[in-house]
Design a protein around this motif. Sequence first.
Motif, PDB file in Angstrom:
ATOM      1  N   ASN A  99      32.653  30.878  33.108  1.00 29.13           N
ATOM      2  CA  ASN A  99      32.889  30.027  31.941  1.00 29.13           C
ATOM      3  C   ASN A  99      31.596  29.895  31.117  1.00 29.13           C
ATOM      4  O   ASN A  99      31.595  30.066  29.907  1.00 29.13           O
ATOM      5  CB  ASN A  99      33.387  28.651  32.401  1.00 29.13           C
ATOM      6  CG  ASN A  99      33.561  27.697  31.232  1.00 29.13           C
ATOM      7  OD1 ASN A  99      32.582  27.257  30.649  1.00 29.13           O
ATOM      8  ND2 ASN A  99      34.807  27.371  30.903  1.00 29.13           N
ATOM      9  N   ALA A 140      30.909  32.999  29.254  1.00 25.59           N
ATOM     10  CA  ALA A 140      31.758  33.166  28.078  1.00 25.59           C
ATOM     11  C   ALA A 140      31.236  32.328  26.909  1.00 25.59           C
ATOM     12  O   ALA A 140      31.357  32.713  25.750  1.00 25.59           O
ATOM     13  CB  ALA A 140      33.198  32.783  28.419  1.00 25.59           C
ATOM     14  N   GLU A 141      30.621  31.184  27.227  1.00 27.71           N
ATOM     15  CA  GLU A 141      30.084  30.309  26.179  1.00 27.71           C
ATOM     16  C   GLU A 141      28.727  30.797  25.683  1.00 27.71           C
ATOM     17  O   GLU A 141      28.256  30.352  24.655  1.00 27.71           O
ATOM     18  CB  GLU A 141      29.921  28.891  26.735  1.00 27.71           C
ATOM     19  CG  GLU A 141      31.151  28.369  27.440  1.00 27.71           C
ATOM     20  CD  GLU A 141      31.937  27.369  26.602  1.00 27.71           C
ATOM     21  OE1 GLU A 141      31.349  26.350  26.258  1.00 27.71           O
ATOM     22  OE2 GLU A 141      33.108  27.644  26.311  1.00 27.71           O
ATOM     23  N   TYR A 156      37.603  35.669  31.444  1.00 23.53           N
ATOM     24  CA  TYR A 156      36.221  35.455  30.991  1.00 23.53           C
ATOM     25  C   TYR A 156      35.496  36.750  30.640  1.00 23.53           C
ATOM     26  O   TYR A 156      34.267  36.776  30.569  1.00 23.53           O
ATOM     27  CB  TYR A 156      35.447  34.671  32.055  1.00 23.53           C
ATOM     28  CG  TYR A 156      35.985  33.273  32.271  1.00 23.53           C
ATOM     29  CD1 TYR A 156      35.852  32.302  31.289  1.00 23.53           C
ATOM     30  CD2 TYR A 156      36.635  32.939  33.457  1.00 23.53           C
ATOM     31  CE1 TYR A 156      36.342  31.026  31.476  1.00 23.53           C
ATOM     32  CE2 TYR A 156      37.129  31.661  33.661  1.00 23.53           C
ATOM     33  CZ  TYR A 156      36.985  30.704  32.664  1.00 23.53           C
ATOM     34  OH  TYR A 156      37.471  29.443  32.859  1.00 23.53           O
TER      35      TYR A 156
END
Length: 404
Positions: A247, A250-251, A296
């Motif tokens: 996560n 992905a950010e 992701y």
Amino acid sequence: MKKLAIILLVTSIVLSADTPEQIHVAIGSTPGSITFTWSTRNPTPTSDVRVTTGSVWSYYTGTTRDFKDSSNIWVIHSVTAQLTPGQKYTYEVGCTSTGFTSSYSLIVPVDSAPINILLFGDLSTHDTGDSTWTDIEGIAKDLLIQSMVIAGDMAYNLNSKSSTRGDDFMNTLQPISHYVPMMVAAGNHEAKDNYYNYLNRFDMPNTKFYYTFTIGYVRFLAIHTEAFLTETDMLPDMLPYIKNVLNRSAEDKQKYPWMIVFGHRPMYCVCDSSDPACTTEATTLKYYLESMFKQYDVDIYVNGHVHNYQRTRPVYQGQVTSYYDGYTSTYVNPTSTIYVTTGGPGADSTNDPLNLNGAPDWLVTGQVDLSFSVLNVYNNTHLYWQQLESKNNQVTDSFWIIKT
Ligand SMILES: *[C@@H]1O[C@H](CO)[C@@H](O)[C@H](O)[C@H]1NC(C)=O
Ligand SMILES: *[C@@H]1O[C@H](CO)[C@@H](O)[C@H](O)[C@H]1NC(C)=O
């Protein structure tokens, strides 16, 4: 005169018994953080590393742990220093009061810049592994390799012969690992005595079994694949960790556009039908990981365990999801993960056979000859993988991933 000679003799014995060996470095949990690890036979008053970029030393102090396998006894020293990415340092390990080794040098891995990385699993220090060791030592120098990723099953085995095989492995590695940070995952061959050798010999971030680090434009995630099959009590902690790292990645695509996961066991491969590695066991790993990898945008999953080289098209749930250009060996904007097995650098006298006739359409290619991998990540759009045959360093397979 006679007395003096005896004292000198005793002193030199003590000194040589305390000479650090098995020196290796690893990337820590933040960019620029480097952990230095080495072994001595006897304890020293403190465990210290000193580093310099010119004439003034900076000192760092760390911790020790005792290692004992019957009469093979060591003190393992570990010191972490926060250094500057991209900077070249001279360093020495030892103890401020009893002395340091001669000087070594290393370049701290860069952040947000082109990098070259060595990758392989399943390499022994005896038998057929020898030619690969010579090769990767040369490649590490020639290509300014900035990290070495080892997907488990080291030395065959670290614990063999009262763990002296493990000592040999670390010393065989030292010409590379004293300046190329070595990032390892545990395989089934590390499991003996609750991973005693693995956990004592290496300093990896987080739990040592699963962790993340960044280098160049890549975020790496190491996973412990035995947990999916036999050590399922680790899953309640590991699965949320994996999800969090993916996560975050992905950010964080601006800074680290590439996400590479590595672990020992495969998810997509072909092998002999009597071997569950590519069938039931791979299915179990897919059950836990595949949808997260897709969600992701994991670019590549790298594994060993199967003793040869194989790579797939972008594949999800057994279906090829996007085009691969076989003429230019290029994946353009792949829409799911590419799976690479690089477990054939030399574990036994022969690698596992590979039958490409009738292989599923998600398999692009493979090779049985001893080989290892070099990954070049140029920038946020271009990544290049080369498979090098041991003995002659010929490139036997290569591919691009290009994101536009
Ligand atoms: C990451 O997790 C947060 C919190 O659950 C969520 O809001 C966000 O959409 C997730 N990011 C991605 C790229 O999935
Ligand atoms: C990225 O690297 C590739 C390969 O060296 C090069 O062709 C391309 O122009 C680079 N892209 C950018 C934006 O620098």
